[in-house]
Scaffold this active site. Structure first.
Site, PDB file in Angstrom:
ATOM      1  N   ARG A 111      -5.416  -3.329  28.586  1.00  0.00           N
ATOM      2  CA  ARG A 111      -5.208  -2.113  27.765  1.00  0.00           C
ATOM      3  C   ARG A 111      -5.950  -0.956  28.428  1.00  0.00           C
ATOM      4  NH1 ARG A 111      -1.432  -2.157  24.252  1.00  0.00           N
ATOM      5  NH2 ARG A 111      -2.264  -3.885  23.027  1.00  0.00           N
ATOM      6  N   HIS A 129       3.761   1.948  29.359  1.00  0.00           N
ATOM      7  CA  HIS A 129       3.088   0.871  30.080  1.00  0.00           C
ATOM      8  C   HIS A 129       3.395   0.975  31.578  1.00  0.00           C
ATOM      9  CE1 HIS A 129       2.178  -0.732  26.258  1.00  0.00           C
ATOM     10  NE2 HIS A 129       2.951  -1.782  26.214  1.00  0.00           N
ATOM     11  N   LYS A 131       3.514 -14.202  26.262  1.00  0.00           N
ATOM     12  CA  LYS A 131       4.844 -13.656  25.947  1.00  0.00           C
ATOM     13  C   LYS A 131       5.579 -13.296  27.235  1.00  0.00           C
ATOM     14  CE  LYS A 131       3.491 -11.822  21.469  1.00  0.00           C
ATOM     15  NZ  LYS A 131       2.926 -10.645  20.795  1.00  0.00           N
ATOM     16  N   ARG A 147       0.839  -1.218   0.000  1.00  0.00           N
ATOM     17  CA  ARG A 147       0.000   0.000   0.000  1.00  0.00           C
ATOM     18  C   ARG A 147       0.864   1.255   0.000  1.00  0.00           C
ATOM     19  NH1 ARG A 147      -2.254  -3.448   3.719  1.00  0.00           N
ATOM     20  NH2 ARG A 147      -0.958  -2.656   5.409  1.00  0.00           N
ATOM     21  N   SER A 148       2.034   1.178   0.640  1.00  0.00           N
ATOM     22  CA  SER A 148       2.886   2.360   0.815  1.00  0.00           C
ATOM     23  C   SER A 148       4.054   2.414  -0.173  1.00  0.00           C
ATOM     24  CB  SER A 148       3.480   2.372   2.227  1.00  0.00           C
ATOM     25  OG  SER A 148       2.468   2.318   3.188  1.00  0.00           O
ATOM     26  N   GLY A 165       0.827   0.620  22.019  1.00  0.00           N
ATOM     27  CA  GLY A 165       1.370  -0.737  21.976  1.00  0.00           C
ATOM     28  C   GLY A 165       0.647  -1.636  20.992  1.00  0.00           C
ATOM     29  N   ASN A 176       6.792   2.041  26.022  1.00  0.00           N
ATOM     30  CA  ASN A 176       6.609   0.822  25.230  1.00  0.00           C
ATOM     31  C   ASN A 176       7.189   0.915  23.829  1.00  0.00           C
ATOM     32  OD1 ASN A 176       4.150   2.640  25.294  1.00  0.00           O
ATOM     33  ND2 ASN A 176       3.708   1.465  23.436  1.00  0.00           N
ATOM     34  N   GLN A 179      -1.534  -1.235  29.939  1.00  0.00           N
ATOM     35  CA  GLN A 179      -0.732  -0.976  28.742  1.00  0.00           C
ATOM     36  C   GLN A 179      -1.341   0.090  27.829  1.00  0.00           C
ATOM     37  OE1 GLN A 179       0.477  -5.662  28.658  1.00  0.00           O
ATOM     38  NE2 GLN A 179       0.902  -4.520  26.790  1.00  0.00           N
ATOM     39  N   CYS A 215       7.327  -5.577  24.590  1.00  0.00           N
ATOM     40  CA  CYS A 215       7.465  -4.315  25.348  1.00  0.00           C
ATOM     41  C   CYS A 215       7.250  -4.480  26.852  1.00  0.00           C
ATOM     42  CB  CYS A 215       6.505  -3.271  24.786  1.00  0.00           C
ATOM     43  SG  CYS A 215       4.847  -3.889  24.443  1.00  0.00           S
TER      44      CYS A 215
HETATM   45  N1  LIG Z   1       3.737  -0.549  19.272  1.00  0.00           N
HETATM   46  C1  LIG Z   1       4.511  -1.023  20.236  1.00  0.00           C
HETATM   47  O1  LIG Z   1       4.658  -0.390  21.312  1.00  0.00           O
HETATM   48  C2  LIG Z   1       5.236  -2.312  20.077  1.00  0.00           C
HETATM   49  C3  LIG Z   1       6.061  -2.723  21.121  1.00  0.00           C
HETATM   50  C4  LIG Z   1       6.781  -3.908  20.994  1.00  0.00           C
HETATM   51  C5  LIG Z   1       6.674  -4.648  19.843  1.00  0.00           C
HETATM   52  N2  LIG Z   1       5.843  -4.245  18.824  1.00  0.00           N
HETATM   53  C6  LIG Z   1       5.828  -5.063  17.599  1.00  0.00           C
HETATM   54  O2  LIG Z   1       6.408  -4.274  16.547  1.00  0.00           O
HETATM   55  C7  LIG Z   1       5.815  -4.605  15.285  1.00  0.00           C
HETATM   56  C8  LIG Z   1       5.246  -3.340  14.655  1.00  0.00           C
HETATM   57  O3  LIG Z   1       4.267  -2.787  15.530  1.00  0.00           O
HETATM   58  P1  LIG Z   1       3.590  -1.364  15.261  1.00  0.00           P
HETATM   59  O4  LIG Z   1       2.922  -1.049  16.538  1.00  0.00           O
HETATM   60  O5  LIG Z   1       4.589  -0.398  14.703  1.00  0.00           O
HETATM   61  O6  LIG Z   1       2.524  -1.724  14.108  1.00  0.00           O
HETATM   62  P2  LIG Z   1       1.842  -0.757  13.015  1.00  0.00           P
HETATM   63  O7  LIG Z   1       1.762   0.642  13.531  1.00  0.00           O
HETATM   64  O8  LIG Z   1       0.608  -1.438  12.604  1.00  0.00           O
HETATM   65  O9  LIG Z   1       2.892  -0.780  11.771  1.00  0.00           O
HETATM   66  C9  LIG Z   1       3.095  -1.937  10.985  1.00  0.00           C
HETATM   67  C10 LIG Z   1       4.135  -1.678   9.892  1.00  0.00           C
HETATM   68  O10 LIG Z   1       4.273  -2.849   9.096  1.00  0.00           O
HETATM   69  C11 LIG Z   1       3.958  -2.573   7.715  1.00  0.00           C
HETATM   70  N3  LIG Z   1       3.267  -3.703   7.090  1.00  0.00           N
HETATM   71  C12 LIG Z   1       2.015  -4.163   7.324  1.00  0.00           C
HETATM   72  N4  LIG Z   1       1.725  -5.216   6.505  1.00  0.00           N
HETATM   73  C13 LIG Z   1       2.820  -5.400   5.728  1.00  0.00           C
HETATM   74  C14 LIG Z   1       3.143  -6.307   4.674  1.00  0.00           C
HETATM   75  N5  LIG Z   1       2.281  -7.240   4.256  1.00  0.00           N
HETATM   76  N6  LIG Z   1       4.371  -6.211   4.097  1.00  0.00           N
HETATM   77  C15 LIG Z   1       5.249  -5.285   4.493  1.00  0.00           C
HETATM   78  N7  LIG Z   1       5.009  -4.380   5.483  1.00  0.00           N
HETATM   79  C16 LIG Z   1       3.807  -4.448   6.104  1.00  0.00           C
HETATM   80  C17 LIG Z   1       3.069  -1.354   7.780  1.00  0.00           C
HETATM   81  O11 LIG Z   1       3.120  -0.673   6.527  1.00  0.00           O
HETATM   82  P3  LIG Z   1       1.850   0.172   5.926  1.00  0.00           P
HETATM   83  O12 LIG Z   1       1.875   1.504   6.632  1.00  0.00           O
HETATM   84  O13 LIG Z   1       2.168   0.275   4.496  1.00  0.00           O
HETATM   85  O14 LIG Z   1       0.621  -0.622   6.231  1.00  0.00           O
HETATM   86  C18 LIG Z   1       3.741  -0.565   8.913  1.00  0.00           C
HETATM   87  O15 LIG Z   1       4.898   0.062   8.431  1.00  0.00           O
HETATM   88  C19 LIG Z   1       4.761  -5.678  15.594  1.00  0.00           C
HETATM   89  O16 LIG Z   1       5.332  -6.941  15.397  1.00  0.00           O
HETATM   90  C20 LIG Z   1       4.453  -5.445  17.074  1.00  0.00           C
HETATM   91  O17 LIG Z   1       3.951  -6.578  17.713  1.00  0.00           O
HETATM   92  C21 LIG Z   1       5.139  -3.095  18.917  1.00  0.00           C
END
Ligand SMILES: NC(=O)c1ccc[n+]([C@@H]2O[C@H](COP(=O)([O-])OP(=O)(O)OC[C@H]3O[C@@H](n4cnc5c(N)ncnc54)[C@H](OP(=O)(O)O)[C@@H]3O)[C@@H](O)[C@H]2O)c1
Length: 354
Positions: A239, A246, A209, A39-40, A184, A332, A180, A153
């Site tokens: 949440r 968190h 986890k 998409r991006s 997150g 987080n 949380q 996290c």
């Molecule tokens: N948020 C936190 O605090 C946190 C903490 C610890 C760990 N995590 C982990 O970190 C990871 C990312 O989390 P987030 O919170 O940043 O999620 P998010 O905001 O939903 O971002 C997801 C990212 O992945 C991309 N993406 C989605 N589908 C894809 C595909 N099919 N191919 C390639 N890229 C794709 C998205 O791109 P588009 O914009 O193009 O859709 C976006 O850049 C996850 O595994 C999550 O469990 C998150």
């Protein structure tokens, strides 16, 4: 030392944006490539990402074209040795091995490979020696590159407090109840109609986890495997309507009797290799202890140590577990995600893996 050229996979999301923010002026890393979903891909980063950080998006990054999350595309368009992964777990499971096979070092924040036996799950202050699994992984999988992961996290901030307590008093049982932040769950994670004026007492996979990753991180590297730590963790995860940060109420049983004042000193004095070596993203104090009766609070404490410190307060005796109880706040998306991966990558450089 020439800078290591790096890319970010999943650069448009919550964690991806934090990576960008930490990497733009990094003294050891040069940000060269950003990827996201189909998409991006092909769009300028400014258009593809809904930039949510308060600091402005740097202009040169805003203009970078988002690439497809494919090692061939990244190799074609940029000269990169290390990629940080902020991909959803199902995408990471498929894509991260392709990058490792193609020779990239992958510092992953996703859960997909954290619990694989030959994949290091590292907090640099706690278990830097687990990087030794990289050689096992390369041998077994025949990869030129490798995958290193950081924990979930909520697990990271808890384990940063458990490690010094474990070393000083011994820890046998841990009960944790989390509150949380919504960030997150990712950018589109929790609808505002579901979380405002509310608490959601379920986060998919989170309790498992915390209960399993903790044992691996606090375990011992024994040859080519990790012997998990001998303790039990029970987690209840919730949440709450907080944007970032968190909060966790933690209860531990200790082997030796632990006085709260002594525990405060042990926690405040905790340091690790990142502090000894002055790694660029390492906070001066991994754990900060607050004395006030109403701290820590996410709004006031999540930015401590630029989001890389964990803040602990309300350390008391726990009469049920015959140990300690305390409250802990951590950012987080920084210490719990992007900052954790960047610190892992700095450890990789300082250990000669990059
Ligand atoms: N948020 C936190 O605090 C946190 C903490 C610890 C760990 N995590 C982990 O970190 C990871 C990312 O989390 P987030 O919170 O940043 O999620 P998010 O905001 O939903 O971002 C997801 C990212 O992945 C991309 N993406 C989605 N589908 C894809 C595909 N099919 N191919 C390639 N890229 C794709 C998205 O791109 P588009 O914009 O193009 O859709 C976006 O850049 C996850 O595994 C999550 O469990 C998150």
């Amino acid at each position: 030392m020439p800078k290591v050229r790096v890319g970010v996979l999943g650069a448009t999301g919550i964690v991806g944006q934090r990576f960008v923010s930490l990497l733009v002026d990094h003294p050891w890393f040069e940000l060269e490539a950003l990827t996201a979903s189909p998409r991006s891909a092909g769009k300028p980063y400014a258009e593809a990402s809904k930039w949510y950080l308060s600091e402005p998006l740097p202009e040169d990054v805003a203009e970078l074209t988002v690439l497809e999350t494919d090692p061939r595309e990244v190799e074609r368009e940029a000269d990169v040795d290390l990629v940080f992964s902020a991909l959803p777990s199902d995408v990471a499971r498929e894509v991260e091995p392709k990058f490792a096979e193609a020779g990239f070092a992958v510092a992953s924040n996703a859960s997909a490979y954290r619990m694989e036996e030959d994949v290091p799950l590292v907090i640099p202050e706690v278990n830097p020696d687990h990087l030794g699994l990289i050689d096992v992984q390369r041998d077994e999988r025949g990869w030129d590159g490798f995958i290193v992961t950081n924990p979930n996290c909520s697990t990271i901030q808890m384990v940063l407090t458990l490690k010094p307590l474990m070393d000083e008093f011994g820890v046998e049982e841990v009960i944790v109840s989390t509150m949380q932040a919504v960030s997150g769950a990712g950018y589109a994670g929790v609808p505002s109609m579901a979380i405002l004026d509310n608490i959601i007492p379920y986060i998919e996979g989170e309790e498992e986890k915390m209960e399993t990753e903790t044992l691996k991180i606090l375990g011992e590297l024994d040859g080519d495997r990790i012997e998990p730590a001998d303790l039990t963790v029970s987690a209840s995860c919730h949440r709450v309507p907080v944007l970032d940060g968190h909060t966790e109420a933690i209860f531990v049983s200790t082997t030796e009797e632990a006085d709260p004042e002594e525990a405060a000193e042990v926690l405040a004095g905790f340091r690790g290799i990142p502090q000894e070596r002055g790694l660029p993203t390492a906070p001066e104090r991994p754990v900060i202890v607050r004395e006030e009766e109403d701290r820590p609070q996410p709004r006031f404490d999540r930015e401590a140590g630029d989001g890389m410190s964990v803040v602990v307060g309300r350390i008391r005796r726990d009469p049920v577990l015959d140990g300690l109880k305390y409250v802990c706040v951590g950012h987080n998306a920084v210490r719990g995600a992007a900052g954790a991966s960047v610190l892992n990558a700095e450890l990789l450089v300082s250990e000669g893996y990059l």
